[in-house]
Design a protein around this motif. Structure first.
Motif, PDB file in Angstrom:
ATOM      1  N   PRO A 139      -2.679  10.653  -0.164  1.00 34.10           N
ATOM      2  CA  PRO A 139      -1.855  10.262  -1.320  1.00 34.10           C
ATOM      3  C   PRO A 139      -1.896  11.332  -2.400  1.00 34.10           C
ATOM      4  O   PRO A 139      -2.963  11.843  -2.748  1.00 34.10           O
ATOM      5  CB  PRO A 139      -2.520   8.959  -1.793  1.00 34.10           C
ATOM      6  CG  PRO A 139      -3.227   8.436  -0.587  1.00 34.10           C
ATOM      7  CD  PRO A 139      -3.693   9.641   0.165  1.00 34.10           C
ATOM      8  N   LYS A 140      -0.728  11.680  -2.924  1.00 29.58           N
ATOM      9  CA  LYS A 140      -0.647  12.751  -3.910  1.00 29.58           C
ATOM     10  C   LYS A 140      -1.431  12.413  -5.174  1.00 29.58           C
ATOM     11  O   LYS A 140      -1.977  13.308  -5.829  1.00 29.58           O
ATOM     12  CB  LYS A 140       0.824  13.033  -4.254  1.00 29.58           C
ATOM     13  CG  LYS A 140       1.699  13.333  -3.047  1.00 29.58           C
ATOM     14  CD  LYS A 140       1.186  14.510  -2.234  1.00 29.58           C
ATOM     15  CE  LYS A 140       2.105  14.830  -1.061  1.00 29.58           C
ATOM     16  NZ  LYS A 140       1.973  13.895   0.070  1.00 29.58           N
ATOM     17  N   THR A 141      -1.494  11.122  -5.522  1.00 25.06           N
ATOM     18  CA  THR A 141      -2.258  10.725  -6.714  1.00 25.06           C
ATOM     19  C   THR A 141      -3.730  11.058  -6.559  1.00 25.06           C
ATOM     20  O   THR A 141      -4.382  11.526  -7.497  1.00 25.06           O
ATOM     21  CB  THR A 141      -2.092   9.214  -6.978  1.00 25.06           C
ATOM     22  OG1 THR A 141      -0.709   8.912  -7.103  1.00 25.06           O
ATOM     23  CG2 THR A 141      -2.804   8.802  -8.241  1.00 25.06           C
ATOM     24  N   ASP A 174     -12.003   1.612   0.064  1.00 26.24           N
ATOM     25  CA  ASP A 174     -11.413   0.551   0.872  1.00 26.24           C
ATOM     26  C   ASP A 174      -9.896   0.734   0.900  1.00 26.24           C
ATOM     27  O   ASP A 174      -9.350   1.605   0.213  1.00 26.24           O
ATOM     28  CB  ASP A 174     -11.733  -0.819   0.274  1.00 26.24           C
ATOM     29  CG  ASP A 174     -13.229  -1.125   0.301  1.00 26.24           C
ATOM     30  OD1 ASP A 174     -13.972  -0.413   1.001  1.00 26.24           O
ATOM     31  OD2 ASP A 174     -13.634  -2.070  -0.394  1.00 26.24           O
ATOM     32  N   LEU A 175      -9.217  -0.128   1.652  1.00 24.96           N
ATOM     33  CA  LEU A 175      -7.763  -0.051   1.764  1.00 24.96           C
ATOM     34  C   LEU A 175      -7.097  -1.264   1.117  1.00 24.96           C
ATOM     35  O   LEU A 175      -7.609  -2.378   1.197  1.00 24.96           O
ATOM     36  CB  LEU A 175      -7.334   0.023   3.234  1.00 24.96           C
ATOM     37  CG  LEU A 175      -7.856   1.208   4.055  1.00 24.96           C
ATOM     38  CD1 LEU A 175      -7.292   1.141   5.468  1.00 24.96           C
ATOM     39  CD2 LEU A 175      -7.486   2.534   3.395  1.00 24.96           C
ATOM     40  N   SER A 181      -7.761   1.863  -2.014  1.00 24.67           N
ATOM     41  CA  SER A 181      -7.797   0.873  -3.098  1.00 24.67           C
ATOM     42  C   SER A 181      -8.002   1.501  -4.469  1.00 24.67           C
ATOM     43  O   SER A 181      -7.634   0.892  -5.486  1.00 24.67           O
ATOM     44  CB  SER A 181      -8.903  -0.153  -2.825  1.00 24.67           C
ATOM     45  OG  SER A 181      -8.640  -0.854  -1.627  1.00 24.67           O
ATOM     46  N   ILE A 182      -8.567   2.704  -4.527  1.00 18.64           N
ATOM     47  CA  ILE A 182      -8.827   3.314  -5.837  1.00 18.64           C
ATOM     48  C   ILE A 182      -7.540   3.705  -6.561  1.00 18.64           C
ATOM     49  O   ILE A 182      -7.580   4.021  -7.751  1.00 18.64           O
ATOM     50  CB  ILE A 182      -9.757   4.550  -5.731  1.00 18.64           C
ATOM     51  CG1 ILE A 182      -9.144   5.625  -4.842  1.00 18.64           C
ATOM     52  CG2 ILE A 182     -11.130   4.160  -5.250  1.00 18.64           C
ATOM     53  CD1 ILE A 182      -9.909   6.928  -4.878  1.00 18.64           C
ATOM     54  N   ILE A 183      -6.392   3.655  -5.850  1.00 19.52           N
ATOM     55  CA  ILE A 183      -5.118   3.946  -6.530  1.00 19.52           C
ATOM     56  C   ILE A 183      -4.161   2.762  -6.412  1.00 19.52           C
ATOM     57  O   ILE A 183      -2.948   2.921  -6.554  1.00 19.52           O
ATOM     58  CB  ILE A 183      -4.447   5.225  -5.981  1.00 19.52           C
ATOM     59  CG1 ILE A 183      -4.181   5.106  -4.485  1.00 19.52           C
ATOM     60  CG2 ILE A 183      -5.277   6.457  -6.302  1.00 19.52           C
ATOM     61  CD1 ILE A 183      -3.263   6.208  -3.947  1.00 19.52           C
ATOM     62  N   GLU A 184      -4.683   1.557  -6.178  1.00 21.32           N
ATOM     63  CA  GLU A 184      -3.786   0.429  -5.957  1.00 21.32           C
ATOM     64  C   GLU A 184      -2.938   0.108  -7.192  1.00 21.32           C
ATOM     65  O   GLU A 184      -1.772  -0.292  -7.064  1.00 21.32           O
ATOM     66  CB  GLU A 184      -4.558  -0.814  -5.504  1.00 21.32           C
ATOM     67  CG  GLU A 184      -5.488  -1.421  -6.515  1.00 21.32           C
ATOM     68  CD  GLU A 184      -6.132  -2.698  -6.000  1.00 21.32           C
ATOM     69  OE1 GLU A 184      -6.533  -3.516  -6.844  1.00 21.32           O
ATOM     70  OE2 GLU A 184      -6.255  -2.888  -4.772  1.00 21.32           O
ATOM     71  N   GLU A 240       1.081  -0.030  -6.974  1.00 24.90           N
ATOM     72  CA  GLU A 240       1.757  -1.302  -7.262  1.00 24.90           C
ATOM     73  C   GLU A 240       2.803  -1.135  -8.365  1.00 24.90           C
ATOM     74  O   GLU A 240       3.944  -1.596  -8.234  1.00 24.90           O
ATOM     75  CB  GLU A 240       0.727  -2.348  -7.665  1.00 24.90           C
ATOM     76  CG  GLU A 240       1.325  -3.722  -7.952  1.00 24.90           C
ATOM     77  CD  GLU A 240       0.289  -4.721  -8.442  1.00 24.90           C
ATOM     78  OE1 GLU A 240       0.547  -5.926  -8.329  1.00 24.90           O
ATOM     79  OE2 GLU A 240      -0.771  -4.274  -8.962  1.00 24.90           O
ATOM     80  N   LYS A 241       2.436  -0.477  -9.446  1.00 20.84           N
ATOM     81  CA  LYS A 241       3.354  -0.322 -10.575  1.00 20.84           C
ATOM     82  C   LYS A 241       4.388   0.775 -10.331  1.00 20.84           C
ATOM     83  O   LYS A 241       5.559   0.626 -10.670  1.00 20.84           O
ATOM     84  CB  LYS A 241       2.550  -0.024 -11.841  1.00 20.84           C
ATOM     85  CG  LYS A 241       1.626  -1.157 -12.252  1.00 20.84           C
ATOM     86  CD  LYS A 241       0.703  -0.750 -13.397  1.00 20.84           C
ATOM     87  CE  LYS A 241      -0.278  -1.857 -13.748  1.00 20.84           C
ATOM     88  NZ  LYS A 241      -1.261  -1.438 -14.785  1.00 20.84           N
ATOM     89  N   GLY A 242       3.955   1.883  -9.751  1.00 22.50           N
ATOM     90  CA  GLY A 242       4.853   3.013  -9.570  1.00 22.50           C
ATOM     91  C   GLY A 242       5.928   2.774  -8.527  1.00 22.50           C
ATOM     92  O   GLY A 242       7.013   3.360  -8.608  1.00 22.50           O
ATOM     93  N   PHE A 243       5.645   1.922  -7.532  1.00 22.45           N
ATOM     94  CA  PHE A 243       6.614   1.693  -6.456  1.00 22.45           C
ATOM     95  C   PHE A 243       7.156   0.264  -6.449  1.00 22.45           C
ATOM     96  O   PHE A 243       7.909  -0.108  -5.550  1.00 22.45           O
ATOM     97  CB  PHE A 243       5.973   2.027  -5.104  1.00 22.45           C
ATOM     98  CG  PHE A 243       5.810   3.504  -4.871  1.00 22.45           C
ATOM     99  CD1 PHE A 243       6.761   4.231  -4.163  1.00 22.45           C
ATOM    100  CD2 PHE A 243       4.716   4.185  -5.386  1.00 22.45           C
ATOM    101  CE1 PHE A 243       6.623   5.585  -3.967  1.00 22.45           C
ATOM    102  CE2 PHE A 243       4.572   5.548  -5.192  1.00 22.45           C
ATOM    103  CZ  PHE A 243       5.533   6.258  -4.491  1.00 22.45           C
ATOM    104  N   ASN A 244       6.773  -0.528  -7.441  1.00 18.98           N
ATOM    105  CA  ASN A 244       7.281  -1.902  -7.563  1.00 18.98           C
ATOM    106  C   ASN A 244       7.060  -2.706  -6.283  1.00 18.98           C
ATOM    107  O   ASN A 244       7.984  -3.337  -5.747  1.00 18.98           O
ATOM    108  CB  ASN A 244       8.767  -1.903  -7.940  1.00 18.98           C
ATOM    109  CG  ASN A 244       9.018  -1.252  -9.285  1.00 18.98           C
ATOM    110  OD1 ASN A 244       8.313  -1.518 -10.257  1.00 18.98           O
ATOM    111  ND2 ASN A 244      10.021  -0.379  -9.344  1.00 18.98           N
TER     112      ASN A 244
END
Length: 300
Positions: free
Chosen positions: A106-108, A171-172, A248-251, A255-259
């Motif tokens: 993931p780029k983030t 985690d995922l 999970s560390i970028i959930e 969630e917000k960035g991709f709606n």
């Protein structure tokens, strides 16, 4: 011989001579045997004499080839020594820090891992590349990059002399577009059975772990797409083509960035992250900053 000597051609010759065959050199350099043969022919044409005698399928150095090899040994040994010295030197003036990241990361997360290198000094210039794992490890092998970021640790399967630096794990979390999320039946993770799914390609460790987990759990999603690029997978997920997972560390960002909606969290699988460098003990200041911040802050 012309003055503009092509050291890339010389490097291919050197690897072929040290490995003993074009096939083994091609595996080490992650390029096709045809490419190496073409480069060798160009070098021999530039020199004006053959470097190898072809004896059946084997290659045997000519007298000229042995002479060129002696110089090539010194040239590339000095080059390695220079690289090691510069990597351990303090940053003076603008310093280019070149990294290659596996496309599926993931780029983030890549940004979070690399940001400390830019904070190290205003004189650090970051050059980011990405690609399949085999390709970026090949770049590391010929010192075209300072560091590789991946979720797949270097193993004996790769003929590259380099070292893994474990950064951390996560985690995922599973996501789906709201309309698709409303159509899933049952609780997580049973709702993944027969559900449309978007996954990384099988070259990545996390895909292999997911396949084993789903088989053991008796959960078999319908694979609608497989992606080398995590950003592309998230875009298809946002459009409702299937459920997908991210660390999970970028959930929150996903969630917000991709709606998209969070379907559930899975702790049975963890995605591990590694920085791979050509040095066992990290001395490059930017690599050291990346490794330290990842362990102490991002994945703490």
């Amino acid at each position: 011989m012309a003055d503009n000597f092509n050291y890339k051609h010389l490097h291919y010759f050197w690897v072929v001579a040290t490995e003993g065959s074009i096939a083994r050199a091609a595996e080490k350099l992650f390029i096709t045997p045809q490419t190496i043969s073409g480069q060798l022919s160009m070098l021999e044409e530039r020199i004006g004499q053959p470097l190898f005698d072809r004896v059946g399928r084997r290659l045997r150095l000519t007298e000229t080839g042995r002479l060129v090899l002696r110089y090539a040994d010194e040239i590339f040994e000095l080059g390695k020594e220079l690289t090691d010295v510069l990597r351990g030197a303090p940053l003076v003036g603008t310093s280019e820090f070149i990294i290659s990241a596996a496309s599926a990361l993931p780029k983030t997360i890549v940004y979070k891992i690399l940001e400390p290198a830019l904070s190290l000094s205003e004189d650090v210039s970051l050059l980011c590349k990405e690609g399949p794992v085999e390709t970026i490890l090949g770049e590391l092998a010929v010192h075209e990059v300072d560091m590789v970021l991946t979720d797949t640790p270097l193993s004996s399967a790769f003929s590259v002399k380099a070292y893994n630096h474990y950064l951390g794990q996560s985690d995922l979390t599973f996501f789906a577009a709201p309309e698709l999320a409303g159509q899933l039946k049952g609780s997580f993770p049973d709702c993944l059975n027969n559900a449309p799914m978007l996954l990384p390609t099988k070259q990545y460790a996390i895909r292999q772990l997911f396949d084993k987990w789903s088989h053991d759990a008796g959960i078999f999603p319908l694979i609608r797409g497989q992606y080398d690029d995590s950003a592309l997978m998230k875009s298809f997920g946002k459009a409702g083509f299937g459920v997908f997972f991210m660390p999970s560390i970028i959930e929150d960002e996903v969630e917000k960035g991709f709606n998209v909606d969070i379907i559930g969290n899975l702790s049975e699988i963890t995605q591990k992250f590694y920085a791979i460098s050509a040095e066992r003990k990290v001395t490059h200041p930017a690599v050291a900053a990346v490794c330290s911040a990842a362990r102490d802050i991002i994945f703490k």
